[in-house]
Scaffold this active site. Structure first.
Site, PDB file in Angstrom:
ATOM      1  N   ARG A  12      17.416  42.613  -5.392  1.00 57.87           N
ATOM      2  CA  ARG A  12      18.002  42.086  -6.614  1.00 57.87           C
ATOM      3  C   ARG A  12      17.946  40.556  -6.605  1.00 57.87           C
ATOM      4  O   ARG A  12      17.832  39.940  -5.557  1.00 57.87           O
ATOM      5  CB  ARG A  12      19.470  42.506  -6.732  1.00 57.87           C
ATOM      6  CG  ARG A  12      19.725  43.804  -7.494  1.00 57.87           C
ATOM      7  CD  ARG A  12      19.348  43.660  -8.960  1.00 57.87           C
ATOM      8  NE  ARG A  12      19.604  44.892  -9.700  1.00 57.87           N
ATOM      9  CZ  ARG A  12      18.700  45.844  -9.882  1.00 57.87           C
ATOM     10  NH1 ARG A  12      17.496  45.735  -9.353  1.00 57.87           N
ATOM     11  NH2 ARG A  12      18.985  46.903 -10.602  1.00 57.87           N
ATOM     12  N   HIS A  13      18.039  39.964  -7.784  1.00 60.59           N
ATOM     13  CA  HIS A  13      18.158  38.516  -7.882  1.00 60.59           C
ATOM     14  C   HIS A  13      19.624  38.155  -7.668  1.00 60.59           C
ATOM     15  O   HIS A  13      20.432  38.189  -8.600  1.00 60.59           O
ATOM     16  CB  HIS A  13      17.687  38.021  -9.252  1.00 60.59           C
ATOM     17  CG  HIS A  13      16.228  38.206  -9.488  1.00 60.59           C
ATOM     18  ND1 HIS A  13      15.276  37.579  -8.727  1.00 60.59           N
ATOM     19  CD2 HIS A  13      15.545  38.950 -10.402  1.00 60.59           C
ATOM     20  CE1 HIS A  13      14.074  37.914  -9.163  1.00 60.59           C
ATOM     21  NE2 HIS A  13      14.209  38.748 -10.168  1.00 60.59           N
ATOM     22  N   LEU A  14      19.987  37.836  -6.450  1.00 60.45           N
ATOM     23  CA  LEU A  14      21.369  37.520  -6.121  1.00 60.45           C
ATOM     24  C   LEU A  14      21.454  36.171  -5.427  1.00 60.45           C
ATOM     25  O   LEU A  14      20.632  35.859  -4.563  1.00 60.45           O
ATOM     26  CB  LEU A  14      21.962  38.582  -5.174  1.00 60.45           C
ATOM     27  CG  LEU A  14      22.139  39.993  -5.726  1.00 60.45           C
ATOM     28  CD1 LEU A  14      22.582  40.922  -4.607  1.00 60.45           C
ATOM     29  CD2 LEU A  14      23.150  40.008  -6.859  1.00 60.45           C
ATOM     30  N   ARG A  15      22.457  35.399  -5.782  1.00 61.14           N
ATOM     31  CA  ARG A  15      22.724  34.180  -5.026  1.00 61.14           C
ATOM     32  C   ARG A  15      23.298  34.559  -3.668  1.00 61.14           C
ATOM     33  O   ARG A  15      24.026  35.554  -3.549  1.00 61.14           O
ATOM     34  CB  ARG A  15      23.698  33.285  -5.778  1.00 61.14           C
ATOM     35  CG  ARG A  15      23.103  32.695  -7.052  1.00 61.14           C
ATOM     36  CD  ARG A  15      23.959  31.584  -7.587  1.00 61.14           C
ATOM     37  NE  ARG A  15      23.365  30.987  -8.775  1.00 61.14           N
ATOM     38  CZ  ARG A  15      23.711  29.816  -9.262  1.00 61.14           C
ATOM     39  NH1 ARG A  15      24.657  29.110  -8.652  1.00 61.14           N
ATOM     40  NH2 ARG A  15      23.141  29.330 -10.338  1.00 61.14           N
ATOM     41  N   TYR A  94      19.807  29.758  -5.608  1.00 61.21           N
ATOM     42  CA  TYR A  94      19.945  31.103  -5.033  1.00 61.21           C
ATOM     43  C   TYR A  94      20.318  31.019  -3.560  1.00 61.21           C
ATOM     44  O   TYR A  94      21.173  31.760  -3.077  1.00 61.21           O
ATOM     45  CB  TYR A  94      18.647  31.896  -5.193  1.00 61.21           C
ATOM     46  CG  TYR A  94      18.535  32.619  -6.520  1.00 61.21           C
ATOM     47  CD1 TYR A  94      19.386  33.675  -6.827  1.00 61.21           C
ATOM     48  CD2 TYR A  94      17.583  32.246  -7.459  1.00 61.21           C
ATOM     49  CE1 TYR A  94      19.289  34.341  -8.043  1.00 61.21           C
ATOM     50  CE2 TYR A  94      17.474  32.909  -8.680  1.00 61.21           C
ATOM     51  CZ  TYR A  94      18.332  33.959  -8.962  1.00 61.21           C
ATOM     52  OH  TYR A  94      18.239  34.613 -10.161  1.00 61.21           O
TER      53      TYR A  94
END
Length: 208
Positions: A12-15, A94
């Site tokens: 997933r695009h997660l920080r 990110y």
């Protein structure tokens, strides 16, 4: 949060966030990033023309919100607006995480991102060196990625994700982008150097 009994990959695009602060063990963090200028240029044209594999179609709401200017024309018309409306994300942010300081581009957020990348990430590969990036993943994490480099050669999927009608920016535009994304570029160079060091060590050890 769930506790899984089997090996699981969550993409997933997660920080970044330190999951240990929530009472869980540290997962294996990995990532692949791209040259910030190439990423921006590619996204600019992708939002207008889409990928090869979808025959140039893009989401209707995207299409309605963008113009058909070239990137050079967009930058000449209004630099700030062009950047704000077409910047689809920041690798530096990110990796920096969710702290308010990470909303800014400065030396503090840069060094937090560098620290997190070096301490927590098993490897951070480079899109420009995808084959080597996959080989490093295979060498370091064979339980998850055994055979992945060979899969890349057998698959034509990656060809379909190329952006249609992408135009190389002028020197003037590129100079402006390098100034605007200076902190992003410095972070990318840090990651690239670390990746090349990993690659060298693995080759020296005979694992590649």
């Amino acid at each position: 949060m769930l506790r899984f009994q089997k090996n699981v990959i969550y993409s997933r695009h997660l920080r970044f966030f330190d999951i240990e602060t929530f009472g869980f063990g540290t997962p294996i963090y990995i990532n692949i990033i791209r040259d910030p200028i190439d990423r921006f240029v590619s996204h600019y044209y992708y939002s207008r023309h889409g990928f090869v594999k979808n025959n140039g179609t893009v989401k209707v709401e995207w299409r309605r919100s963008v113009n058909d200017l070239t990137l050079d024309e967009c930058m000449k018309q209004d630099v700030d607006k062009c950047i704000q409306e077409n910047n689809n994300g920041s690798a530096l942010r990110y990796f920096c995480g969710n702290h308010p300081v990470c909303r800014n581009y400065n030396n503090i957020s840069l060094h937090i991102a560098m620290y997190n990348a070096a301490k927590y990430y098993t490897t951070v590969g480079l899109l420009e060196e995808m084959e080597n990036s996959l080989k490093v993943l295979e060498a370091l994490l064979p339980r998850y990625f055994k055979g992945i480099a060979a899969t890349l050669h057998a698959s034509k999927e990656i060809e379909g994700t190329k952006t249609l009608y992408k135009k190389k920016p002028s020197k003037e535009t590129e100079t402006k982008l390098r100034r605007i994304f200076a902190f992003e570029i410095e972070f990318y160079q840090f990651v690239r150097e670390r990746f090349h060091q990993q690659l060298f060590k693995l080759r020296k050890m005979g694992r590649l």
